[in-house]
Design a protein around this motif. Structure first.
Motif, PDB file in Angstrom:
ATOM      1  N   PHE A 187       0.821  -1.200   0.000  1.00  0.00           N
ATOM      2  CA  PHE A 187       0.000   0.000   0.000  1.00  0.00           C
ATOM      3  C   PHE A 187       0.863   1.262   0.000  1.00  0.00           C
ATOM      4  N   GLY A 188       1.963   1.266   0.736  1.00  0.00           N
ATOM      5  CA  GLY A 188       2.859   2.429   0.773  1.00  0.00           C
ATOM      6  C   GLY A 188       3.461   2.720  -0.591  1.00  0.00           C
ATOM      7  N   ALA A 189       3.879   1.677  -1.286  1.00  0.00           N
ATOM      8  CA  ALA A 189       4.458   1.867  -2.619  1.00  0.00           C
ATOM      9  C   ALA A 189       3.401   2.385  -3.593  1.00  0.00           C
ATOM     10  N   PHE A 190       2.175   1.856  -3.470  1.00  0.00           N
ATOM     11  CA  PHE A 190       1.094   2.327  -4.330  1.00  0.00           C
ATOM     12  C   PHE A 190       0.768   3.789  -4.050  1.00  0.00           C
ATOM     13  N   ALA A 191       0.725   4.150  -2.767  1.00  0.00           N
ATOM     14  CA  ALA A 191       0.434   5.539  -2.400  1.00  0.00           C
ATOM     15  C   ALA A 191       1.518   6.481  -2.937  1.00  0.00           C
ATOM     16  N   LEU A 192       2.780   6.088  -2.832  1.00  0.00           N
ATOM     17  CA  LEU A 192       3.867   6.904  -3.371  1.00  0.00           C
ATOM     18  C   LEU A 192       3.774   7.027  -4.884  1.00  0.00           C
ATOM     19  N   PHE A 193       3.377   5.951  -5.550  1.00  0.00           N
ATOM     20  CA  PHE A 193       3.211   5.988  -7.005  1.00  0.00           C
ATOM     21  C   PHE A 193       2.121   6.982  -7.387  1.00  0.00           C
ATOM     22  N   GLY A 252       0.651  12.207  -9.515  1.00  0.00           N
ATOM     23  CA  GLY A 252      -0.085  13.458  -9.360  1.00  0.00           C
ATOM     24  C   GLY A 252       0.832  14.664  -9.347  1.00  0.00           C
ATOM     25  N   ALA A 253       1.954  14.572  -8.631  1.00  0.00           N
ATOM     26  CA  ALA A 253       2.898  15.689  -8.576  1.00  0.00           C
ATOM     27  C   ALA A 253       3.497  15.957  -9.954  1.00  0.00           C
ATOM     28  N   PHE A 254       3.762  14.913 -10.706  1.00  0.00           N
ATOM     29  CA  PHE A 254       4.284  15.089 -12.063  1.00  0.00           C
ATOM     30  C   PHE A 254       3.268  15.801 -12.944  1.00  0.00           C
ATOM     31  N   GLY A 255       2.023  15.385 -12.864  1.00  0.00           N
ATOM     32  CA  GLY A 255       0.981  16.015 -13.658  1.00  0.00           C
ATOM     33  C   GLY A 255       0.790  17.482 -13.304  1.00  0.00           C
ATOM     34  N   ILE A 256       0.778  17.794 -12.015  1.00  0.00           N
ATOM     35  CA  ILE A 256       0.631  19.186 -11.583  1.00  0.00           C
ATOM     36  C   ILE A 256       1.829  20.016 -12.027  1.00  0.00           C
ATOM     37  N   THR A 257       3.028  19.476 -11.881  1.00  0.00           N
ATOM     38  CA  THR A 257       4.238  20.189 -12.300  1.00  0.00           C
ATOM     39  C   THR A 257       4.220  20.448 -13.804  1.00  0.00           C
TER      40      THR A 257
END
Length: 129
Positions: free
Chosen positions: A11-17, A22-27
């Motif tokens: 779950f942690g790896a999925f959340a980071l993904f 999302g951060a890439f898309g916003i950037t």
């Protein structure tokens, strides 16, 4: 239910993904907006001309020799095979005599491949036409 959905090991790896995506898309979105605001829109002949010095570029013919690709392929091949020696060197004591014999065999096969490529003049640039 006896377990929570957050207790899954990945779950942690999925959340980071998801957060990274999302951060890439916003950037990317912000970069497009900011660059459109800052970029100059003028298309003057002076601004699109060559900068400082240099000849006017013409379309280059693609005459790249196949020896370039062969050299690159051989470099990658031998480079990757050399990388296989590092884990062997780290666990040399635990592998014992069997590991030593296997590595001698590996180096012998590498040498055969190297000699074959040398005899076929794969390493010489002088015979290029």
């Amino acid at each position: 239910m006896t377990h929570s959905t957050f207790a899954h090991p990945y779950f942690g790896a999925f959340a980071l993904f998801v957060l990274t995506f999302g951060a890439f898309g916003i950037t990317l979105f912000l970069q497009r907006i900011i660059s459109n605001k800052i970029a100059s829109k003028s298309r003057e002949k002076l601004k699109v001309s060559q900068y400082e010095c240099g000849v006017i570029t013409n379309k280059q013919q693609n005459k790249i020799s196949s020896r370039y690709y062969l050299m690159a392929l051989l470099f990658i091949l031998f480079d990757v095979e050399i990388i296989f020696m590092f884990p062997w060197a780290v666990s040399f004591k635990t592998l014992g005599i069997f590991g030593f014999i296997e590595m001698i065999l590996f180096i012998f096969l590498l040498a055969i491949g190297f000699i074959y490529a040398w005899r076929k003049e794969a390493f010489s640039w002088g015979s290029m036409k």
